[in-house]
Design an enzyme around this catalytic site. Structure first.
Site, PDB file in Angstrom:
ATOM      1  N   ASP A  58       0.837  -1.198   0.000  1.00  0.00           N
ATOM      2  CA  ASP A  58       0.000   0.000   0.000  1.00  0.00           C
ATOM      3  C   ASP A  58       0.876   1.254   0.000  1.00  0.00           C
ATOM      4  OD1 ASP A  58      -2.246  -1.566   0.149  1.00  0.00           O
ATOM      5  OD2 ASP A  58      -2.541  -1.286   2.308  1.00  0.00           O
ATOM      6  N   ARG A  59       0.305   2.365  -0.421  1.00  0.00           N
ATOM      7  CA  ARG A  59       1.024   3.646  -0.437  1.00  0.00           C
ATOM      8  C   ARG A  59       1.692   3.931   0.922  1.00  0.00           C
ATOM      9  NH1 ARG A  59      -0.028   9.480  -2.262  1.00  0.00           N
ATOM     10  NH2 ARG A  59      -1.587   8.704  -3.699  1.00  0.00           N
TER      11      ARG A  59
END
Length: 218
Positions: free
Chosen positions: A56-57
């Site tokens: 994920d970011r």
């Protein structure tokens, strides 16, 4: 722009230390992404390396990239066949009951116009298994080691919130989104077996926002 740290490198694999906040794909709204940085990760090779799995970011730490199509196929198969060892560290926004255990919660994707998409525990969802161990508790927060067997989207985030009953600190989707500037999850180690070769193995040091809370790895 910060340089991307290389944690492992050979002829078919790179493992980089992905910083929190850097998405893999170019965001719709614009802004930097790993896509923009792949050229600088050629490191003398002709081909651009390709990410084998996703983080994920907000998630920092070990990210594996394949340096040629054959390696990408082999590494992807290792992930599919659950032969990859993954070790994550997460800060939970509270204390938890117990010292260690296994969470088995099938996950399914749902989407609404109001809230967008998210993953939820669902009996008919995809099987998802995470082993966990409590490492430390400080100031009402808990450092937990997660070893996911499966690799579902947002698996650790949902398993923390719904399986352990306490979300990751800073998680805006499965928690209150408070207490940290990001969802506090870090891929601390990755090991991928290879036939006839040493495994690809890398470890990433604990990020500054974890140590600022008083936590240490191990």
């Amino acid at each position: 722009m910060t340089e991307l740290a290389i944690l492992f490198e050979d002829a078919e694999a790179l493992v980089i230390d992905k910083p929190a906040g850097l998405p893999l794909d170019r965001p719709r709204a614009g802004g930097p992404s790993l896509d923009d940085r792949l050229d600088e990760l050629k490191l003398g090779f002709q081909r651009v390396p390709m990410p084998v799995h996703r983080l994920d970011r907000d998630t920092s730490g070990c990210l594996l990239l394949a340096r040629n199509p054959k390696a990408l196929k082999r590494f992807s198969a290792a992930f599919e066949e659950k032969r990859v060892e993954k070790r994550y560290l997460g800060v939970l926004a509270g204390d938890i009951v117990g010292e260690e255990g296994t969470i088995e919660l099938a996950l399914s994707k749902v989407s609404t116009a109001k809230d967008g998409w998210r993953m939820i525990p669902a009996r008919k969802g995809k099987p998802s298994v995470t082993h966990w161990r409590k490492l430390d508790t400080r100031g009402g927060l808990t450092l937990v080691e997660f070893r996911p067997e499966t690799g579902r989207t947002h698996q650790i985030r949902v398993h923390a919130a719904s399986g352990l009953g306490v979300p990751l600190l800073g998680d805006p989707v499965y928690g209150a989104g408070k207490g940290a500037s990001r969802t506090m999850l870090h891929c601390a180690a990755l090991a991928i077996p290879r036939e006839g070769k040493e495994p690809v193995a890398a470890t990433s040091p604990l990020p500054a926002d974890f140590t600022a809370l008083g936590f240490q790895d191990g």
